[in-house]
Design a protein around this motif. Sequence first.
Motif, PDB file in Angstrom:
ATOM      1  N   LEU A  35      -3.607   1.864 -37.356  1.00 29.10           N
ATOM      2  CA  LEU A  35      -3.645   1.877 -36.021  1.00 29.10           C
ATOM      3  C   LEU A  35      -4.314   3.136 -35.974  1.00 29.10           C
ATOM      4  O   LEU A  35      -5.227   3.117 -34.888  1.00 29.10           O
ATOM      5  CB  LEU A  35      -2.638   2.008 -35.574  1.00 29.10           C
ATOM      6  N   ALA A  36      -3.987   4.685 -37.080  1.00 32.48           N
ATOM      7  CA  ALA A  36      -4.812   5.850 -36.509  1.00 32.48           C
ATOM      8  C   ALA A  36      -6.363   5.325 -36.446  1.00 32.48           C
ATOM      9  O   ALA A  36      -7.184   5.781 -35.468  1.00 32.48           O
ATOM     10  CB  ALA A  36      -4.506   6.673 -36.913  1.00 32.48           C
ATOM     11  N   THR A  37      -6.889   4.458 -37.036  1.00 34.76           N
ATOM     12  CA  THR A  37      -7.416   4.911 -37.042  1.00 34.76           C
ATOM     13  C   THR A  37      -8.668   3.721 -36.239  1.00 34.76           C
ATOM     14  O   THR A  37      -9.782   3.820 -35.667  1.00 34.76           O
ATOM     15  CB  THR A  37      -8.519   3.352 -38.953  1.00 34.76           C
ATOM     16  N   HIS A  38      -8.222   2.763 -35.982  1.00 35.35           N
ATOM     17  CA  HIS A  38      -8.535   1.445 -35.171  1.00 35.35           C
ATOM     18  C   HIS A  38      -8.523   1.882 -33.759  1.00 35.35           C
ATOM     19  O   HIS A  38      -9.236   2.161 -32.416  1.00 35.35           O
ATOM     20  CB  HIS A  38      -7.846  -0.089 -34.778  1.00 35.35           C
ATOM     21  N   ILE A  39      -7.473   3.574 -33.148  1.00 35.60           N
ATOM     22  CA  ILE A  39      -7.510   4.275 -31.486  1.00 35.60           C
ATOM     23  C   ILE A  39      -8.246   4.674 -31.994  1.00 35.60           C
ATOM     24  O   ILE A  39      -9.582   4.800 -30.304  1.00 35.60           O
ATOM     25  CB  ILE A  39      -5.896   4.654 -32.207  1.00 35.60           C
ATOM     26  N   GLN A  74     -11.239   4.081 -28.779  1.00 34.10           N
ATOM     27  CA  GLN A  74     -10.758   5.102 -27.513  1.00 34.10           C
ATOM     28  C   GLN A  74     -10.288   4.818 -26.465  1.00 34.10           C
ATOM     29  O   GLN A  74     -10.137   4.758 -25.232  1.00 34.10           O
ATOM     30  CB  GLN A  74     -12.047   5.772 -27.498  1.00 34.10           C
ATOM     31  N   PRO A  75      -8.764   3.859 -26.760  1.00 33.31           N
ATOM     32  CA  PRO A  75      -7.614   3.390 -25.886  1.00 33.31           C
ATOM     33  C   PRO A  75      -7.469   4.412 -24.275  1.00 33.31           C
ATOM     34  O   PRO A  75      -7.945   5.518 -24.573  1.00 33.31           O
ATOM     35  CB  PRO A  75      -6.591   3.125 -26.215  1.00 33.31           C
ATOM     36  N   ALA A  76      -8.485   4.202 -23.095  1.00 30.69           N
ATOM     37  CA  ALA A  76      -7.692   4.602 -21.889  1.00 30.69           C
ATOM     38  C   ALA A  76      -6.346   4.819 -21.907  1.00 30.69           C
ATOM     39  O   ALA A  76      -6.730   5.713 -20.582  1.00 30.69           O
ATOM     40  CB  ALA A  76      -9.044   3.707 -20.482  1.00 30.69           C
ATOM     41  N   HIS A  77      -5.848   3.500 -21.721  1.00 30.38           N
ATOM     42  CA  HIS A  77      -4.392   4.183 -21.429  1.00 30.38           C
ATOM     43  C   HIS A  77      -3.157   3.710 -22.182  1.00 30.38           C
ATOM     44  O   HIS A  77      -3.343   2.785 -22.872  1.00 30.38           O
ATOM     45  CB  HIS A  77      -3.767   2.846 -19.916  1.00 30.38           C
ATOM     46  N   TRP A  78      -1.842   4.072 -22.368  1.00 30.91           N
ATOM     47  CA  TRP A  78      -0.689   4.043 -23.131  1.00 30.91           C
ATOM     48  C   TRP A  78      -0.975   2.428 -23.465  1.00 30.91           C
ATOM     49  O   TRP A  78      -0.746   2.132 -24.618  1.00 30.91           O
ATOM     50  CB  TRP A  78       0.354   4.462 -22.698  1.00 30.91           C
ATOM     51  N   TRP A  79      -1.303   1.671 -22.082  1.00 29.00           N
ATOM     52  CA  TRP A  79      -0.890   0.194 -22.810  1.00 29.00           C
ATOM     53  C   TRP A  79      -2.224  -0.166 -23.383  1.00 29.00           C
ATOM     54  O   TRP A  79      -1.552  -1.557 -24.352  1.00 29.00           O
ATOM     55  CB  TRP A  79      -0.487  -0.842 -21.669  1.00 29.00           C
ATOM     56  N   ASP A  80      -2.796   0.117 -23.539  1.00 32.69           N
ATOM     57  CA  ASP A  80      -4.163  -0.191 -24.601  1.00 32.69           C
ATOM     58  C   ASP A  80      -3.321  -0.207 -25.518  1.00 32.69           C
ATOM     59  O   ASP A  80      -3.917  -1.181 -26.878  1.00 32.69           O
ATOM     60  CB  ASP A  80      -5.733   0.094 -23.777  1.00 32.69           C
ATOM     61  N   ALA A 103      -1.992  -1.647 -31.158  1.00 37.36           N
ATOM     62  CA  ALA A 103      -0.932  -2.003 -32.174  1.00 37.36           C
ATOM     63  C   ALA A 103      -0.565  -3.575 -31.985  1.00 37.36           C
ATOM     64  O   ALA A 103      -0.124  -3.864 -33.416  1.00 37.36           O
ATOM     65  CB  ALA A 103       0.426  -1.710 -31.575  1.00 37.36           C
ATOM     66  N   ILE A 104      -0.871  -4.596 -31.118  1.00 38.44           N
ATOM     67  CA  ILE A 104       0.044  -6.102 -32.074  1.00 38.44           C
ATOM     68  C   ILE A 104      -1.217  -6.568 -32.577  1.00 38.44           C
ATOM     69  O   ILE A 104      -1.402  -6.695 -33.284  1.00 38.44           O
ATOM     70  CB  ILE A 104      -0.287  -6.448 -30.685  1.00 38.44           C
ATOM     71  N   ASP A 105      -2.644  -5.762 -32.561  1.00 35.04           N
ATOM     72  CA  ASP A 105      -3.189  -6.648 -33.120  1.00 35.04           C
ATOM     73  C   ASP A 105      -3.938  -6.149 -34.789  1.00 35.04           C
ATOM     74  O   ASP A 105      -3.643  -6.855 -35.457  1.00 35.04           O
ATOM     75  CB  ASP A 105      -5.356  -6.186 -32.506  1.00 35.04           C
ATOM     76  N   GLU A 106      -3.337  -4.830 -34.600  1.00 35.34           N
ATOM     77  CA  GLU A 106      -2.943  -4.477 -35.603  1.00 35.34           C
ATOM     78  C   GLU A 106      -1.767  -5.000 -36.634  1.00 35.34           C
ATOM     79  O   GLU A 106      -2.083  -5.665 -37.876  1.00 35.34           O
ATOM     80  CB  GLU A 106      -2.485  -2.676 -35.945  1.00 35.34           C
ATOM     81  N   TYR A 107      -0.680  -5.317 -35.702  1.00 37.00           N
ATOM     82  CA  TYR A 107       0.393  -6.038 -36.255  1.00 37.00           C
ATOM     83  C   TYR A 107       0.154  -7.649 -36.692  1.00 37.00           C
ATOM     84  O   TYR A 107       0.667  -7.877 -38.145  1.00 37.00           O
ATOM     85  CB  TYR A 107       1.048  -5.502 -35.445  1.00 37.00           C
ATOM     86  N   ILE A 108      -0.851  -8.007 -36.184  1.00 34.50           N
ATOM     87  CA  ILE A 108      -1.498  -9.508 -36.382  1.00 34.50           C
ATOM     88  C   ILE A 108      -2.606  -9.419 -37.509  1.00 34.50           C
ATOM     89  O   ILE A 108      -2.361 -10.351 -39.024  1.00 34.50           O
ATOM     90  CB  ILE A 108      -2.059 -10.506 -35.389  1.00 34.50           C
ATOM     91  N   LEU A 153       3.890   8.003 -30.983  1.00 34.47           N
ATOM     92  CA  LEU A 153       1.835   8.027 -31.034  1.00 34.47           C
ATOM     93  C   LEU A 153       0.797   7.895 -29.329  1.00 34.47           C
ATOM     94  O   LEU A 153       0.020   9.306 -29.052  1.00 34.47           O
ATOM     95  CB  LEU A 153       2.026   6.606 -31.682  1.00 34.47           C
ATOM     96  N   LEU A 154       2.411   7.667 -28.855  1.00 33.78           N
ATOM     97  CA  LEU A 154       2.214   7.269 -27.360  1.00 33.78           C
ATOM     98  C   LEU A 154       2.865   9.125 -26.883  1.00 33.78           C
ATOM     99  O   LEU A 154       0.709   9.096 -26.481  1.00 33.78           O
ATOM    100  CB  LEU A 154       2.550   6.853 -26.467  1.00 33.78           C
TER     101      LEU A 154
END
Length: 232
Positions: free
Chosen positions: A105-109, A113-119, A124-129, A169-170
């Motif tokens: 998750l840290a690597t993909h963040i 570079q998410p602009a907002h916390w909900w991004d 995180a959902i993508d990584e869980y999948i 993390l947020l």
Amino acid sequence: MSTVARNQQRSSTSGDGSRESAQVAAASGALRRRPVQQRSTERVTRMLDACAELLDEVGYTKLTTTLIANRADVAIGSVYQFFGDKRAVVRALGMRHLEVFFESLATHIAQRQPAHWWDLVDIAIDEYIAMHRSEPGFRTTHFGDAVDINLLDDSRTNNDVLTDRIERLLDEHFNIGSPRGLDMALTVAVETADALIKLAFRRDPDGDPALLAEAKKIIRQYLATYVQDRDS
């Protein structure tokens, strides 16, 4: 090549084995004793790799410490040197899965570079999948749910542990603190995503794409509603 064989090959060619050591350290809460020498760390890693493979092959009910020892190519005494029983091995695997999840998750963040916390929650959902598709043993136990919903922490559910780590993390990335209702919003988001993603992988070994897309849409819309309610 099996996961155990891949790990042995990786250990013989890697430099300091720091990632392997970090993941074993993350799992230390389930260990009778923490390995000190690199050779012991590699043995524990092989046991966890073997456990992951066997969970996917035979399931938790048929899993035994003897099977783990045989697959990891270690003496049964080595298993009991570090683990009390098969549940302890699965618990350590769940902790390692949690560490792998947040490493990825840290690597993909950093990449997205998410602009907002909900991004970030969306990532995180993508990584869980992705964990369901690529991480041995994960789709069988997730973070240990198939064994015990309190496997990672006796006082909290596995999803509560995950939610707490995501909230931290947020705050680390967006300095959001603990606004009113955030705990509840993240709990609902994690529990809903977890249930829908599990359903998608029950329907399709690779994850039903339509259901996975719907899960992401539902969580995105829900979090957007939380943000609007908070700002109103």
